[in-house]
Design an enzyme around this catalytic site. Structure first.
Site, PDB file in Angstrom:
ATOM      1  N   TYR A  31      19.487  -3.206  -0.055  1.00  0.00           N
ATOM      2  CA  TYR A  31      19.141  -3.576  -1.442  1.00  0.00           C
ATOM      3  C   TYR A  31      19.765  -2.601  -2.442  1.00  0.00           C
ATOM      4  CZ  TYR A  31      15.802  -4.086  -5.394  1.00  0.00           C
ATOM      5  OH  TYR A  31      15.207  -4.234  -6.637  1.00  0.00           O
ATOM      6  N   ASN A  52      24.130  -0.440  10.121  1.00  0.00           N
ATOM      7  CA  ASN A  52      23.849  -1.038  11.453  1.00  0.00           C
ATOM      8  C   ASN A  52      23.219  -2.422  11.319  1.00  0.00           C
ATOM      9  OD1 ASN A  52      21.235  -0.625  10.644  1.00  0.00           O
ATOM     10  ND2 ASN A  52      20.719   0.853  12.263  1.00  0.00           N
ATOM     11  N   LEU A  79      24.133   5.267  12.800  1.00  0.00           N
ATOM     12  CA  LEU A  79      24.355   6.714  12.628  1.00  0.00           C
ATOM     13  C   LEU A  79      23.939   7.516  13.853  1.00  0.00           C
ATOM     14  CD1 LEU A  79      23.282   7.423   8.916  1.00  0.00           C
ATOM     15  CD2 LEU A  79      25.593   7.489   9.870  1.00  0.00           C
ATOM     16  N   LYS A 104      12.646   2.787   6.320  1.00  0.00           N
ATOM     17  CA  LYS A 104      12.038   3.162   5.031  1.00  0.00           C
ATOM     18  C   LYS A 104      10.662   2.567   4.749  1.00  0.00           C
ATOM     19  CE  LYS A 104      14.024  -0.594   2.356  1.00  0.00           C
ATOM     20  NZ  LYS A 104      12.766  -1.142   1.813  1.00  0.00           N
ATOM     21  N   SER A 144      13.100  10.262  -2.134  1.00  0.00           N
ATOM     22  CA  SER A 144      12.052   9.355  -2.624  1.00  0.00           C
ATOM     23  C   SER A 144      10.936  10.139  -3.295  1.00  0.00           C
ATOM     24  CB  SER A 144      11.478   8.558  -1.438  1.00  0.00           C
ATOM     25  OG  SER A 144      10.277   7.920  -1.807  1.00  0.00           O
ATOM     26  N   TYR A 168       7.529   8.723   7.182  1.00  0.00           N
ATOM     27  CA  TYR A 168       8.727   8.307   6.422  1.00  0.00           C
ATOM     28  C   TYR A 168       9.035   9.361   5.342  1.00  0.00           C
ATOM     29  CZ  TYR A 168      11.155   6.339   2.468  1.00  0.00           C
ATOM     30  OH  TYR A 168      12.001   6.168   1.408  1.00  0.00           O
ATOM     31  N   LYS A 172      12.252  12.249   4.701  1.00  0.00           N
ATOM     32  CA  LYS A 172      12.991  12.464   3.447  1.00  0.00           C
ATOM     33  C   LYS A 172      12.923  13.947   3.058  1.00  0.00           C
ATOM     34  CE  LYS A 172      14.360   8.269   2.437  1.00  0.00           C
ATOM     35  NZ  LYS A 172      15.802   7.910   2.424  1.00  0.00           N
ATOM     36  N   ASN A 218       6.261  -4.251  -0.338  1.00  0.00           N
ATOM     37  CA  ASN A 218       6.261  -3.811  -1.733  1.00  0.00           C
ATOM     38  C   ASN A 218       5.826  -4.922  -2.688  1.00  0.00           C
ATOM     39  OD1 ASN A 218       9.167  -1.971  -0.822  1.00  0.00           O
ATOM     40  ND2 ASN A 218       7.142  -1.116  -1.110  1.00  0.00           N
ATOM     41  N   ARG A 311      -5.400  -0.159  -0.650  1.00  0.00           N
ATOM     42  CA  ARG A 311      -4.573   0.012   0.556  1.00  0.00           C
ATOM     43  C   ARG A 311      -4.605   1.485   0.942  1.00  0.00           C
ATOM     44  NH1 ARG A 311       1.738  -1.580   0.156  1.00  0.00           N
ATOM     45  NH2 ARG A 311       1.688   0.141  -1.346  1.00  0.00           N
ATOM     46  N   GLY A 313      -3.814   5.107   1.783  1.00  0.00           N
ATOM     47  CA  GLY A 313      -2.655   5.963   1.494  1.00  0.00           C
ATOM     48  C   GLY A 313      -2.123   5.802   0.092  1.00  0.00           C
ATOM     49  N   ASP A 314      -2.583   4.744  -0.626  1.00  0.00           N
ATOM     50  CA  ASP A 314      -2.080   4.532  -1.991  1.00  0.00           C
ATOM     51  C   ASP A 314      -2.666   5.558  -2.956  1.00  0.00           C
ATOM     52  OD1 ASP A 314      -0.379   2.474  -1.569  1.00  0.00           O
ATOM     53  OD2 ASP A 314      -1.714   0.899  -2.258  1.00  0.00           O
TER      54      ASP A 314
HETATM   55  C1  WQD Z   1       3.186  -0.555  -5.604  1.00  0.00           C
HETATM   56  C2  WQD Z   1       1.770  -0.881  -6.069  1.00  0.00           C
HETATM   57  C3  WQD Z   1       0.222  -1.108  -4.259  1.00  0.00           C
HETATM   58  C4  WQD Z   1       1.908  -4.740  -2.545  1.00  0.00           C
HETATM   59  C5  WQD Z   1       6.505   2.499  -1.710  1.00  0.00           C
HETATM   60  C6  WQD Z   1       6.850   3.659  -0.840  1.00  0.00           C
HETATM   61  C7  WQD Z   1       7.858   4.534  -1.533  1.00  0.00           C
HETATM   62  C8  WQD Z   1       9.039   3.726  -1.987  1.00  0.00           C
HETATM   63  C9  WQD Z   1       8.603   2.554  -2.842  1.00  0.00           C
HETATM   64  C10 WQD Z   1      10.798   4.027  -0.371  1.00  0.00           C
HETATM   65  C11 WQD Z   1       0.728  -0.098  -5.267  1.00  0.00           C
HETATM   66  C12 WQD Z   1       0.368  -2.415  -5.024  1.00  0.00           C
HETATM   67  C13 WQD Z   1       1.684  -3.639  -3.343  1.00  0.00           C
HETATM   68  C14 WQD Z   1       0.976  -5.821  -2.568  1.00  0.00           C
HETATM   69  C15 WQD Z   1      -0.328  -4.620  -4.185  1.00  0.00           C
HETATM   70  N1  WQD Z   1       9.786   3.266  -0.875  1.00  0.00           N
HETATM   71  N2  WQD Z   1       0.593  -3.589  -4.153  1.00  0.00           N
HETATM   72  N3  WQD Z   1      -0.112  -5.713  -3.397  1.00  0.00           N
HETATM   73  O1  WQD Z   1       3.537   2.090  -2.384  1.00  0.00           O
HETATM   74  O2  WQD Z   1       4.261   2.758  -4.739  1.00  0.00           O
HETATM   75  O3  WQD Z   1       5.881   2.961  -2.869  1.00  0.00           O
HETATM   76  O4  WQD Z   1       7.675   1.787  -2.056  1.00  0.00           O
HETATM   77  O5  WQD Z   1      11.203   5.077  -0.783  1.00  0.00           O
HETATM   78  O6  WQD Z   1       8.262   5.515  -0.631  1.00  0.00           O
HETATM   79  O7  WQD Z   1       5.678   4.420  -0.650  1.00  0.00           O
HETATM   80  O8  WQD Z   1       5.244   0.720  -3.685  1.00  0.00           O
HETATM   81  O9  WQD Z   1       5.509  -1.692  -4.067  1.00  0.00           O
HETATM   82  O10 WQD Z   1       4.293  -0.919  -1.961  1.00  0.00           O
HETATM   83  O11 WQD Z   1       3.197  -0.682  -4.173  1.00  0.00           O
HETATM   84  O12 WQD Z   1      -1.323  -4.566  -4.934  1.00  0.00           O
HETATM   85  O13 WQD Z   1       1.109  -6.863  -1.851  1.00  0.00           O
HETATM   86  O14 WQD Z   1       1.516  -2.247  -5.829  1.00  0.00           O
HETATM   87  O15 WQD Z   1      -1.134  -0.892  -3.905  1.00  0.00           O
HETATM   88  O16 WQD Z   1      -0.337   0.237  -6.150  1.00  0.00           O
HETATM   89  P1  WQD Z   1       4.602   2.164  -3.422  1.00  0.00           P
HETATM   90  P2  WQD Z   1       4.603  -0.708  -3.402  1.00  0.00           P
END
Ligand code: WQD
Length: 371
Positions: A31, A52, A79, A104, A144, A168, A172, A218, A311, A313-314
């Site tokens: 992407y 890959n 790699l 990732k 990141s 992950y 990084k 995401n 979720r 870890g958020d």
């Molecule tokens: C964003 C917000 C979710 C999905 C992650 C990785 C980070 C980077 C970017 C690589 C959060 C909420 C999400 C859904 C939801 N990746 N959400 N419903 O977690 O901030 O970051 O992606 O480098 O390393 O940690 O991004 O898009 O998953 O979530 O409500 O179906 O959307 O809880 O608040 P995040 P995300």
């Protein structure tokens, strides 16, 4: 499209071209990688892509070529296959590397830490050893915001202590450490560590975009798949955070702005040895519901959703202090969340199943048929 952002800082505009370079982009069919290949070609550089294809399609490069009229050389290489990595450097006179390739997904990394450490760390070590052996010592690394962990105050600033809280993110962080140690030991290295926030959106042509395999982790790709009819509704993970509307806030950045940030970093380190790190973000937080509303505006109709539990870890909220990238690179974001959603929707509407022309057959069906 590179735009002059930097008049206010007096730094040479991003599109101020350095001489044409040959850039190796690892993970260049992905992407962010494919959008960066496009920005590099628009800036006049030649590109070699190593990928890959575990999480992406070579179709993305074919479409980038349509858009730029230039073709990147492609090598299907993993790699972790050191001799194959070496062979790419034997074949091309590479001037610099932009390193995206790696696994990732945060959640997946918790389940499969060994795969993440092996692929991301060993793959990077193989790349760096091949670079050093071929006297290629300029690298822009895809890091990141996840390296900031969960204890830093917002907005995140580059000089803060880092400490990721998942495998992950730790890969990084460890790659940042490897590159820092390398740059400190040998001043022939020119190194940029770019800490992304939340990349979303797509090239305005609608021809390239985010194509997650399986169920999107995401937010925006999930919303897009609901909007195009592939998913029933968005589950909003948590409506009881201490934020204005109760949903979590993130710093969303348009993928084209992000790609241009890589070109700006490449230009900056071209003449400057040493190790530097920059946040690539907008400097603003947007909530889940704000993003959802923006996407509904782009689609022109409501998108079904349900607020569920948080979720694991958020974090409630984080965003970047983006002042260093503006001051040093003359780079800042140019597109807002509405534009991100408009561009993301155009890509998803035109490509309901991403780079697959039709709905990919579910793996289960193949097994059921006794194939
Ligand atoms: C964003 C917000 C979710 C999905 C992650 C990785 C980070 C980077 C970017 C690589 C959060 C909420 C999400 C859904 C939801 N990746 N959400 N419903 O977690 O901030 O970051 O992606 O480098 O390393 O940690 O991004 O898009 O998953 O979530 O409500 O179906 O959307 O809880 O608040 P995040 P995300």
């Amino acid at each position: 499209m590179l735009q002059h952002r930097s008049t206010q800082s007096g730094v040479a505009p991003i599109s101020a071209s350095v001489e044409t370079m040959k850039i190796l982009v690892t993970g260049g069919t992905g992407y962010i990688g494919s959008h960066t290949v496009l920005s590099l070609q628009e800036a006049g550089h030649d590109v070699v892509v190593l990928d890959n294809l575990v999480n992406s399609s070579e179709e993305s490069l074919r479409r980038v070529s349509e858009l730029t009229g230039k073709t990147a050389a492609f090598h299907k290489v993993d790699l972790v296959d050191e001799p194959a990595v070496e062979a790419v450097f034997d074949q091309h006179q590479i001037d610099a590397v932009i390193h995206f390739a790696g696994l990732k997904a945060v959640g997946e990394s918790v389940q499969e830490p060994l795969a993440y450490y092996y692929n991301n760390i060993v793959g990077t070590l193989n790349l760096l050893r091949a670079m050093d052996k071929h006297n290629v010592r300029s690298i822009v690394f895809s890091s990141s915001a996840t390296v900031y962990g969960e204890h830093n105050p917002i907005p995140y600033i580059e000089k803060m202590e880092i400490g990721a809280n998942n495998p992950y993110g730790r890969t990084k962080e460890q790659i940042e450490d490897i590159l820092s140690d390398l740059g400190n030991a040998d001043d022939r290295w020119h190194i940029a560590l770019l800490r992304y926030f939340n990349p979303v959106g797509a090239h305005p042509s609608g021809r390239i975009g985010e194509d997650p395999q399986g169920i999107p982790n995401n937010l925006v790709p999930f919303i897009a798949q609901v909007a195009v009819g592939r998913r029933e509704k968005l589950m909003v993970f948590g409506g009881d955070y201490d934020t204005p509307d109760g949903t979590a806030q993130r710093d969303y950045i348009h993928v084209v702005d992000l790609a241009d940030g890589h070109v700006a970093a490449l230009n900056y380190i071209a003449g400057r040895p040493g190790v530097r790190r920059w946040n690539l973000g907008s400097g603003r937080g947007s909530s889940v519901l704000e993003v959802l509303r923006s996407f509904e505006k782009a689609v022109g109709q409501p998108i079904p959703y349900e607020i569920t539990g948080r979720r694991a870890g958020d974090l409630p909220a984080f965003w970047a202090d983006a002042s260093s990238a503006l001051a040093d690179l003359g780079w800042s974001t140019t597109k807002n969340v509405d534009q991100m959603c408009e561009d993301h929707w155009r890509w998803q509407k035109n490509n309901p199943y991403g780079y697959n022309a039709a709905e990919p057959a579910a793996a289960g069906n193949a097994q059921a048929s006794g194939a």
